[in-house]
Design a protein around this motif. Structure first.
Motif, PDB file in Angstrom:
ATOM      1  N   UNK A  69       0.839  -1.188   0.000  1.00  0.00           N
ATOM      2  CA  UNK A  69       0.000   0.000   0.000  1.00  0.00           C
ATOM      3  C   UNK A  69       0.876   1.239   0.000  1.00  0.00           C
ATOM      4  N   UNK A  70       0.560   2.175  -0.880  1.00  0.00           N
ATOM      5  CA  UNK A  70       1.256   3.436  -0.927  1.00  0.00           C
ATOM      6  C   UNK A  70       0.354   4.538  -0.367  1.00  0.00           C
ATOM      7  N   UNK A  71       0.912   5.403   0.399  1.00  0.00           N
ATOM      8  CA  UNK A  71       0.149   6.529   0.947  1.00  0.00           C
ATOM      9  C   UNK A  71       0.461   7.783   0.156  1.00  0.00           C
ATOM     10  N   UNK A  72      -0.572   8.433  -0.377  1.00  0.00           N
ATOM     11  CA  UNK A  72      -0.376   9.644  -1.147  1.00  0.00           C
ATOM     12  C   UNK A  72      -0.514  10.867  -0.259  1.00  0.00           C
ATOM     13  N   UNK A  73       0.288  11.836  -0.553  1.00  0.00           N
ATOM     14  CA  UNK A  73       0.156  13.125   0.143  1.00  0.00           C
ATOM     15  C   UNK A  73      -0.085  14.202  -0.897  1.00  0.00           C
ATOM     16  N   UNK A  74      -0.693  15.321  -0.486  1.00  0.00           N
ATOM     17  CA  UNK A  74      -0.980  16.382  -1.432  1.00  0.00           C
ATOM     18  C   UNK A  74      -2.172  17.183  -1.002  1.00  0.00           C
ATOM     19  N   UNK A  75      -2.645  17.997  -1.922  1.00  0.00           N
ATOM     20  CA  UNK A  75      -3.731  18.911  -1.563  1.00  0.00           C
ATOM     21  C   UNK A  75      -5.008  18.170  -1.227  1.00  0.00           C
ATOM     22  N   UNK A  76      -5.297  17.047  -1.809  1.00  0.00           N
ATOM     23  CA  UNK A  76      -6.540  16.330  -1.565  1.00  0.00           C
ATOM     24  C   UNK A  76      -6.619  15.764  -0.153  1.00  0.00           C
ATOM     25  N   UNK A  77      -5.464  15.532   0.473  1.00  0.00           N
ATOM     26  CA  UNK A  77      -5.479  14.933   1.811  1.00  0.00           C
ATOM     27  C   UNK A  77      -6.111  15.850   2.841  1.00  0.00           C
ATOM     28  N   UNK A  78      -6.131  17.185   2.599  1.00  0.00           N
ATOM     29  CA  UNK A  78      -6.762  18.120   3.522  1.00  0.00           C
ATOM     30  C   UNK A  78      -7.974  18.773   2.906  1.00  0.00           C
TER      31      UNK A  78
ATOM     32  N   UNK B  82      -6.004   5.151  -1.765  1.00  0.00           N
ATOM     33  CA  UNK B  82      -5.977   6.557  -1.365  1.00  0.00           C
ATOM     34  C   UNK B  82      -6.584   6.693   0.036  1.00  0.00           C
ATOM     35  N   UNK B  83      -5.823   7.276   0.968  1.00  0.00           N
ATOM     36  CA  UNK B  83      -6.272   7.500   2.336  1.00  0.00           C
ATOM     37  C   UNK B  83      -6.451   8.984   2.591  1.00  0.00           C
ATOM     38  N   UNK B  84      -7.450   9.359   3.411  1.00  0.00           N
ATOM     39  CA  UNK B  84      -7.639  10.760   3.797  1.00  0.00           C
ATOM     40  C   UNK B  84      -8.201  10.825   5.207  1.00  0.00           C
ATOM     41  N   UNK B  85      -8.041  11.977   5.860  1.00  0.00           N
ATOM     42  CA  UNK B  85      -8.534  12.151   7.225  1.00  0.00           C
ATOM     43  C   UNK B  85      -8.726  13.637   7.505  1.00  0.00           C
ATOM     44  N   UNK B  86      -9.409  13.937   8.624  1.00  0.00           N
ATOM     45  CA  UNK B  86      -9.672  15.329   9.009  1.00  0.00           C
ATOM     46  C   UNK B  86      -8.389  15.946   9.549  1.00  0.00           C
ATOM     47  N   UNK B  87      -8.063  17.127   9.028  1.00  0.00           N
ATOM     48  CA  UNK B  87      -6.827  17.800   9.424  1.00  0.00           C
ATOM     49  C   UNK B  87      -6.887  18.226  10.882  1.00  0.00           C
ATOM     50  N   UNK B  88      -5.754  18.143  11.568  1.00  0.00           N
ATOM     51  CA  UNK B  88      -5.644  18.540  12.960  1.00  0.00           C
ATOM     52  C   UNK B  88      -4.816  19.819  13.062  1.00  0.00           C
TER      53      UNK B  88
END
Length: 267
Positions: free
Chosen positions: A209-218, A255-261
């Protein structure tokens, strides 16, 4: 009878019988191994003492496999220079040229050629190997280097020109060699091993599994504002991340995403 004529001297004639000794013993190496294109001098020794005609000739049964380049004698030792033409087995007879024609039989084996273009690729904890076909080969032997034993181990024999080595561990470089072989009864004749093939099993090759980072994550927005509830912000920071979801599926990644802290430096 001796006849004496008047006026002549007496003469005596004696006759002797020649003892002809045939060759009845020849000593030579029973097995000779050759590679394709290799030349080698083989010898045969006449062991019969005082043989009347110590001469030998050589007869090759499969000239398409073995070629006779030259032959000759040196006292009681016969020699022949032979060359391997293609993989296979040929009988060679060494024959005395006297009236008895005593002979002995040798075997010449031209080994399979070296395996060429061996290659390997890693995929899902498996290494896939393939190579070019060798003429006259019945099958192939796969070797893998064992670092613990510090030696090459025979891990498989196959008839095809490919092999998959499975259940491998990640983060390790695996090293392989391949050789071609043919058999005669219970005897296996093996050619020269291929050049070494080194393949590493990585996390990417495992299909992880690869974790993507970028604008969509927030994309769900930052938590709170300048006039927001500070107590709630602190509560989120001290607690487990909320709203953690899988939003997209791909063939090789998720693709993983979560609420920004707020005030979090990373995830």
């Amino acid at each position: 009878d001796n006849i004496v004529y008047p006026g002549t001297e007496s003469a005596s004639v004696s006759a002797s019988t020649l003892n002809y000794i045939n060759v009845d013993s020849i000593e030579a190496e029973e097995l000779t191994l050759l590679n394709v294109g290799e030349s080698k001098k083989i010898t045969a020794t006449i062991k019969t003492e005082q043989a009347t005609k110590p001469e030998l000739i050589w007869k090759i049964y499969k000239p398409a496999v073995v070629e006779m380049l030259e032959s000759g004698m040196s006292e009681n030792i016969g020699y022949a220079t032979i060359k391997g033409l293609k993989p296979g087995i040929s009988k060679v007879n060494v024959i005395a040229t006297d009236e008895n024609n005593y002979q002995c039989q040798l075997k010449v084996v031209v080994l399979p050629e070296q395996v060429k273009n061996a290659k390997g690729t890693a995929k899902s904890k498996t290494v896939s190997l393939n190579w070019d076909k060798c003429a006259e080969a019945e099958g192939y032997i796969i070797y893998r280097f064992d670092a613990v034993e510090n030696q090459w181990l025979n891990i498989a024999q196959v008839k095809e020109i490919s092999y998959e080595d499975s259940n491998l561990a990640s983060g390790i470089e695996y090293r392989y060699k391949v050789s071609a072989y043919f058999t005669e009864g219970e005897t296996v004749y093996e050619g020269k091993q291929s050049e070494e093939v080194a393949v590493s099993i990585t996390k990417e090759s495992e299909g992880g599994i690869e974790s993507e980072t970028g604008s969509e994550s927030g994309s769900e927005g930052e938590m709170g504002s300048e006039t927001g509830n500070t107590d709630n912000e602190q509560q989120f920071i001290d607690s487990t991340i909320e709203n953690f979801v899988v939003s997209k599926n791909y063939t090789t990644k998720i693709k993983l995403s979560w609420r920004a802290e707020k005030d979090a430096e990373g995830y």
